[in-house]
Design an enzyme around this catalytic site. Structure first.
Site, PDB file in Angstrom:
ATOM      1  N   ILE A  21       0.661  -1.513   0.740  1.00 14.59           N
ATOM      2  CA  ILE A  21       0.027  -0.035  -0.256  1.00 14.59           C
ATOM      3  C   ILE A  21       1.074   1.564  -0.301  1.00 14.59           C
ATOM      4  O   ILE A  21       0.551   2.399  -0.402  1.00 14.59           O
ATOM      5  CB  ILE A  21      -1.316   0.571   0.932  1.00 14.59           C
ATOM      6  CG1 ILE A  21      -2.030  -0.989   1.329  1.00 14.59           C
ATOM      7  CG2 ILE A  21      -1.799   1.916   1.218  1.00 14.59           C
ATOM      8  CD1 ILE A  21      -2.789  -1.704   2.140  1.00 14.59           C
ATOM      9  N   ASP A  40      11.751   2.845   5.774  1.00 19.23           N
ATOM     10  CA  ASP A  40      11.062   1.607   5.261  1.00 19.23           C
ATOM     11  C   ASP A  40      12.158   0.487   5.764  1.00 19.23           C
ATOM     12  O   ASP A  40      13.861   0.388   5.029  1.00 19.23           O
ATOM     13  CB  ASP A  40      10.886   0.833   3.970  1.00 19.23           C
ATOM     14  CG  ASP A  40       9.837  -0.454   3.866  1.00 19.23           C
ATOM     15  OD1 ASP A  40      10.023  -0.972   4.142  1.00 19.23           O
ATOM     16  OD2 ASP A  40       8.864  -0.048   3.374  1.00 19.23           O
ATOM     17  N   ALA A  84       4.343   0.718   8.295  1.00 22.58           N
ATOM     18  CA  ALA A  84       5.361  -0.271   8.459  1.00 22.58           C
ATOM     19  C   ALA A  84       4.642  -0.950   9.817  1.00 22.58           C
ATOM     20  O   ALA A  84       3.877  -0.005  10.453  1.00 22.58           O
ATOM     21  CB  ALA A  84       6.884   0.899   9.189  1.00 22.58           C
ATOM     22  N   TYR A 153      -1.181 -10.192  15.802  1.00 17.87           N
ATOM     23  CA  TYR A 153      -1.168  -9.232  14.432  1.00 17.87           C
ATOM     24  C   TYR A 153      -2.911  -8.531  14.921  1.00 17.87           C
ATOM     25  O   TYR A 153      -2.836  -6.804  15.100  1.00 17.87           O
ATOM     26  CB  TYR A 153      -0.780  -9.909  13.471  1.00 17.87           C
ATOM     27  CG  TYR A 153      -1.669  -8.558  12.316  1.00 17.87           C
ATOM     28  CD1 TYR A 153      -0.387  -8.283  11.921  1.00 17.87           C
ATOM     29  CD2 TYR A 153      -2.726  -8.498  11.527  1.00 17.87           C
ATOM     30  CE1 TYR A 153      -0.159  -6.836  11.077  1.00 17.87           C
ATOM     31  CE2 TYR A 153      -2.916  -7.637  10.648  1.00 17.87           C
ATOM     32  CZ  TYR A 153      -2.432  -6.609  10.118  1.00 17.87           C
ATOM     33  OH  TYR A 153      -2.395  -5.907   9.707  1.00 17.87           O
ATOM     34  N   ILE A 212      -7.023 -23.615  -1.426  1.00 14.91           N
ATOM     35  CA  ILE A 212      -7.986 -22.866  -0.320  1.00 14.91           C
ATOM     36  C   ILE A 212      -7.889 -23.611   1.157  1.00 14.91           C
ATOM     37  O   ILE A 212      -8.301 -24.397   1.072  1.00 14.91           O
ATOM     38  CB  ILE A 212      -9.218 -23.245  -1.468  1.00 14.91           C
ATOM     39  CG1 ILE A 212      -9.668 -21.917  -3.156  1.00 14.91           C
ATOM     40  CG2 ILE A 212     -10.080 -22.984  -0.270  1.00 14.91           C
ATOM     41  CD1 ILE A 212     -10.439 -22.307  -3.188  1.00 14.91           C
TER      42      ILE A 212
HETATM   43  N1  LIG Z   1      -2.846  -5.642   3.276  1.00 18.62           N
HETATM   44  C1  LIG Z   1      -4.018  -4.932   3.890  1.00 18.62           C
HETATM   45  O1  LIG Z   1      -4.774  -6.294   3.941  1.00 18.62           O
HETATM   46  C2  LIG Z   1      -3.996  -4.904   4.792  1.00 18.62           C
HETATM   47  C3  LIG Z   1      -5.462  -4.668   5.854  1.00 18.62           C
HETATM   48  C4  LIG Z   1      -5.431  -4.349   7.501  1.00 18.62           C
HETATM   49  C5  LIG Z   1      -3.934  -3.242   6.990  1.00 18.62           C
HETATM   50  N2  LIG Z   1      -3.555  -3.048   6.595  1.00 18.62           N
HETATM   51  C6  LIG Z   1      -2.122  -1.980   7.548  1.00 18.62           C
HETATM   52  O2  LIG Z   1      -1.877  -1.651   6.448  1.00 18.62           O
HETATM   53  C7  LIG Z   1      -0.491  -0.897   6.131  1.00 18.62           C
HETATM   54  C8  LIG Z   1       0.066  -1.384   4.430  1.00 18.62           C
HETATM   55  O3  LIG Z   1       0.596  -2.817   4.745  1.00 18.62           O
HETATM   56  P1  LIG Z   1       1.003  -3.829   2.884  1.00 18.62           P
HETATM   57  O4  LIG Z   1       0.263  -4.452   2.846  1.00 18.62           O
HETATM   58  O5  LIG Z   1       1.475  -2.909   2.326  1.00 18.62           O
HETATM   59  O6  LIG Z   1       1.976  -4.188   4.300  1.00 18.62           O
HETATM   60  P2  LIG Z   1       3.091  -3.922   3.383  1.00 18.62           P
HETATM   61  O7  LIG Z   1       4.445  -5.254   4.222  1.00 18.62           O
HETATM   62  O8  LIG Z   1       3.383  -5.059   2.112  1.00 18.62           O
HETATM   63  O9  LIG Z   1       3.984  -3.485   3.882  1.00 18.62           O
HETATM   64  C9  LIG Z   1       4.313  -3.187   5.471  1.00 18.62           C
HETATM   65  C10 LIG Z   1       5.801  -2.329   5.459  1.00 18.62           C
HETATM   66  O10 LIG Z   1       6.554  -2.151   6.174  1.00 18.62           O
HETATM   67  C11 LIG Z   1       8.161  -2.520   6.253  1.00 18.62           C
HETATM   68  N3  LIG Z   1       8.363  -3.132   7.044  1.00 18.62           N
HETATM   69  C12 LIG Z   1       8.231  -3.978   8.631  1.00 18.62           C
HETATM   70  N4  LIG Z   1       8.726  -4.039   9.298  1.00 18.62           N
HETATM   71  C13 LIG Z   1       9.589  -2.860   9.431  1.00 18.62           C
HETATM   72  C14 LIG Z   1      10.113  -1.641  10.840  1.00 18.62           C
HETATM   73  N5  LIG Z   1      10.280  -2.542  12.118  1.00 18.62           N
HETATM   74  N6  LIG Z   1      10.612  -0.741  10.392  1.00 18.62           N
HETATM   75  C15 LIG Z   1      10.515  -0.183   9.150  1.00 18.62           C
HETATM   76  N7  LIG Z   1       9.340  -0.181   8.103  1.00 18.62           N
HETATM   77  C16 LIG Z   1       8.906  -2.049   8.533  1.00 18.62           C
HETATM   78  C17 LIG Z   1       8.167  -3.365   5.575  1.00 18.62           C
HETATM   79  O11 LIG Z   1       9.409  -3.599   4.677  1.00 18.62           O
HETATM   80  C18 LIG Z   1       7.153  -2.703   4.051  1.00 18.62           C
HETATM   81  O12 LIG Z   1       7.371  -2.065   3.542  1.00 18.62           O
HETATM   82  C19 LIG Z   1       0.082  -1.623   7.415  1.00 18.62           C
HETATM   83  O13 LIG Z   1       0.326  -1.508   8.576  1.00 18.62           O
HETATM   84  C20 LIG Z   1      -1.211  -3.434   7.660  1.00 18.62           C
HETATM   85  O14 LIG Z   1      -1.048  -3.621   8.312  1.00 18.62           O
HETATM   86  C21 LIG Z   1      -3.383  -4.215   5.460  1.00 18.62           C
END
Ligand SMILES: NC(=O)c1ccc[n+]([C@@H]2O[C@H](COP(=O)([O-])OP(=O)(O)OC[C@H]3O[C@@H](n4cnc5c(N)ncnc54)[C@H](O)[C@@H]3O)[C@@H](O)[C@H]2O)c1
Length: 346
Positions: A21, A40, A84, A153, A212
């Protein structure tokens, strides 16, 4: 003036800006004329996924590392998008302490630095699956919450919201807590701990059966990443969002079986599907969110049809196949469904 114009010449920090995202958000912010600082540690993403655009500064580092935090807050961001996270359910079941450190302590640190440096808006990436539990009435509305969550989580994402509320109440930090539902789209590299859609596309393009975990009758509210990014841009700019939590979803249900068949058809995969055991933490047979509150508060209106979103995602896979294939991580693990298919393809 449109909400997008608010970002022109603003300094904006996106944590997790290399992720699924975050990379799309970074691109939209840079297109709107913002100076974007991405923090990141690349723990679950790739450097090539960060848009190379004028105005985007990439800082590789951990949200727990105070040296890196000082570096990015030295740029004086006006708006922080904290995306993140240690992602996601199965990963947190396998590594609950790291999950608590990154999603719990990492969020507190971001909030503290935001208060110290007078950030004007803090947008926290919350998660629908982390708030409503397994017995909420449908469609899921923001008034309901459950204390019976099924993975670390989910607990730490809810914790993030609770800390945002504390920093809002105590320090008047202007927080916003959009709750995402099953994001998908270009920018999400498949892997052991990733979501269903990128993994299904990956296996389909490799000619493998799609695993699945359940009966296939389960549903999810899949939301195109471009629509989530639009909701985030509104959340970071509009007054009405301050202090609020709201769902960012599509407002429609898709059956997992239909999703798998659509992906097999679109990629010409003849290997079909296979059923494997449901994961223990996966206690939700349906997910469907109400998007009324986001629509009323900030005019959120997702406009990408599921067919179109899937088409864009598959196209992204096809154009980036070599680097996606070399980056996809399926270690020995954990998610039995994924492990079985990984074994077949090696
Ligand atoms: N993708 C989904 O369906 C979804 C749904 C609900 C909530 N979210 C939330 O949205 C946000 C983005 O989700 P996403 O799908 O892009 O996930 P993603 O894992 O692709 O992105 C998260 C990013 O954070 C970085 N990261 C992880 N730990 C880190 C740290 N300690 N320090 C710095 N960077 C760190 C990772 O390298 C990654 O690039 C997250 O907070 C996730 O919990 C996502």
């Amino acid at each position: 003036m449109s909400y997008v114009d608010n970002y022109k010449d603003q300094v904006v920090l996106v944590t997790g800006g290399a992720g699924a995202i975050g990379s799309n958000l970074t691109r939209s912010l840079a297109e709107a004329g913002a100076r974007v600082i991405v923090l990141d540690d690349l723990s679950s993403s790739e450097r090539w996924n960060v848009p190379s655009m004028p105005g985007v500064l990439f800082v590789e580092g951990d949200v727990l590392d105070e040296v890196k935090l000082k570096r990015v807050f030295f740029e004086r961001p006006a708006v922080v998008f904290h995306l993140a996270a240690f992602f996601a359910n199965q990963n947190s079941v396998d590594h609950p302490e790291r999950d608590l450190m990154v999603n719990g302590m990492g969020t507190v640190r971001l909030l503290e630095y935001s208060v110290f440096t007078n950030v004007t808006r803090f947008v926290f990436a919350s998660s629908g699956c982390s708030i409503y539990g397994s017995s909420a009435p449908f469609p899921l509305r923001e008034e309901f919450m459950s204390l019976h969550l099924s993975s670390p989580y989910q607990i730490t994402k809810m914790l993030g919201e609770l800390y945002c509320n504390f920093f809002n109440n105590h320090y008047a930090l202007q927080v916003v807590k959009p709750r995402f539902f099953n994001s998908y789209g270009p920018g999400e590299v498949p892997g052991q701990y990733r979501n269903m859609i990128p993994n299904f596309i990956y296996w389909a393009m490799k000619g493998q059966p799609l695993p699945i975990t359940g009966t296939g009758e389960e549903t999810r509210d899949f939301t195109y990443v471009g629509d989530i990014v639009d909701g985030l841009l509104r959340a970071g700019a509009m007054e009405a969002a301050i202090g609020q939590e709201f769902n960012l979803a599509s407002g429609a249900e898709t059956r997992i079986m239909d999703l798998a068949n659509m992906i097999n058809d679109a990629t010409g995969n003849k290997a079909g599907i296979k059923f494997t055991q449901r994961r223990k933490w996966d206690t939700k047979s349906r997910l469907l969110a109400s998007i009324d509150r986001a629509r009323d508060l900030i005019g959120y209106s997702p406009h990408t049809s599921f067919e179109q979103g899937l088409h864009n995602t598959i196209e992204w896979f096809q154009s980036n196949w070599d680097r996606i294939e070399s980056a996809a991580r399926f270690g020995p693990g954990v998610s039995a469904a994924v492990r079985e298919v990984a074994k077949l393809s090696t």
